[in-house]
Design an enzyme around this catalytic site. Structure first.
Site, PDB file in Angstrom:
ATOM      1  N   THR A  97       1.199   0.570  12.971  1.00 51.76           N
ATOM      2  CA  THR A  97       1.554  -0.162  12.031  1.00 51.76           C
ATOM      3  C   THR A  97       1.622  -1.502  12.845  1.00 51.76           C
ATOM      4  OG1 THR A  97       3.181   1.278  10.847  1.00 51.76           O
ATOM      5  CG2 THR A  97       3.427  -1.283  10.560  1.00 51.76           C
ATOM      6  N   LYS A 172       1.287  -1.427   3.919  1.00 47.72           N
ATOM      7  CA  LYS A 172       2.397  -0.802   4.747  1.00 47.72           C
ATOM      8  C   LYS A 172       3.576  -1.675   4.813  1.00 47.72           C
ATOM      9  CE  LYS A 172       4.630   1.745   7.606  1.00 47.72           C
ATOM     10  NZ  LYS A 172       4.364   2.370   8.946  1.00 47.72           N
ATOM     11  N   LYS A 240      10.441  -4.252  14.316  1.00 44.89           N
ATOM     12  CA  LYS A 240       9.253  -4.566  14.711  1.00 44.89           C
ATOM     13  C   LYS A 240       8.381  -4.908  13.255  1.00 44.89           C
ATOM     14  CE  LYS A 240       5.642  -2.185  14.787  1.00 44.89           C
ATOM     15  NZ  LYS A 240       4.636  -1.382  15.174  1.00 44.89           N
TER      16      LYS A 240
END
Length: 288
Positions: A97, A172, A240
């Site tokens: 990711t 995502k 994050k």
């Protein structure tokens, strides 16, 4: 069957590589901590390589699942990066990711070398990786995607090409934006039910059959109610990811007020000592 390499044997990569081997693919692994790669080989066979470049030599597909943009650049375009070891026509598939920016950057770098790059972040967490039922969101060109999709099927129940390079990472981001709001809403709902003296189990058994139902409700309400968070997708990782979402929103003009607020709530959980707690720990800040 394909000849593949897998770079990064964390909580996601370790079982993903295992599924590839179990499906009969020839698997070479690399991990920054070499002992973990040797442990994987001892358990599953295949071979370990000392660098990403050496792992990539002779492979049809090179997969990666590492920590962040910088880690990804290191295993791909660094001096010992995988792109230097791959032969023309090979495909690099990134399950990290990361930002859409780094996906486009590495796509362009790969193309100059006669290689293909597919950004393919995943959803489903550690349990999804262990059980081989991840959802994979892809960006890139149609031909290399068609080549890698059947191989990705070793650990995925859903995989789709969503657009050009970067589209997987952008999708995502949508996933994480939606999860952030859902978990906060569920935390507040459970907290409210407890304060109101309701039977949380009974409440959820009813409302989970209606419009409030979600994966988070089905899979996290019990542990949230019990105050157990020592598992699952860590708060540090979620922060994050949300940082990536908020940075992209600044670039494209999207307004994400709830996402920004939940990100700050997660910062409070971190200060409570919950850096490695599951993301459902948002309820802990309501009950402290």
């Amino acid at each position: 069957m394909a000849k593949v390499a897998f770079l990064g044997l964390g909580v996601m990569g370790y079982p993903m590589a295992r599924h590839l081997k179990a499906k009969g693919h020839e698997v070479t692994v690399y991990n920054r901590t070499a002992a973990k790669a040797q442990k994987w080989v001892a358990e599953h066979g295949g071979r370990a390589a000392p660098t990403p470049k050496e792992a990539a030599v002779g492979q049809d597909i090179v997969f990666a699942c590492v920590g962040n943009d910088d880690d990804l650049r290191q295993v791909t375009a660094g001096p010992d990066g995988a792109l230097s070891g791959m032969a023309p026509g090979a495909v690099f598939v990134d399950h990290t990711t990361a930002s859409a920016e780094v996906a486009r950057e590495l796509y362009a770098t790969a193309k100059t070398r006669g290689l293909a790059f597919v950004d393919a972040p995943v959803s489903g967490g550690q349990a999804g990786a262990e059980n081989g039922v991840l959802t994979v969101m892809c960006g890139g060109d149609a031909e290399p995607y068609a080549k890698v999709e059947p191989v990705i099927g070793a650990y995925a129940r859903a995989c789709r090409l969503l657009g050009p390079s970067g589209a997987g990472q952008l999708t995502k981001m949508v996933n994480q934006i939606c999860i952030a709001g859902l978990v906060q809403g569920l935390a507040e709902g459970i907290h409210f039910a407890k304060q109101a003296g309701l039977d949380v189990e009974a409440v959820i058994s009813v409302i989970s059959k209606g419009a409030a139902q979600s994966w988070q409700m089905e899979n996290r309400y019990k542990t949230m109610n019990e105050g157990r968070f020592d598992f699952g997708f860590a708060v540090d990782w979620m922060r994050k990811d949300l940082g990536i979402c908020l940075a992209e929103a600044r670039n494209n003009g999207a307004h994400l007020p709830v996402t920004a607020l939940v990100d700050q709530f997660y910062s409070e959980v971190q200060k409570m000592g919950g850096r490695r707690w599951d993301t459902s720990s948002l309820i802990a800040r309501l009950e402290k």
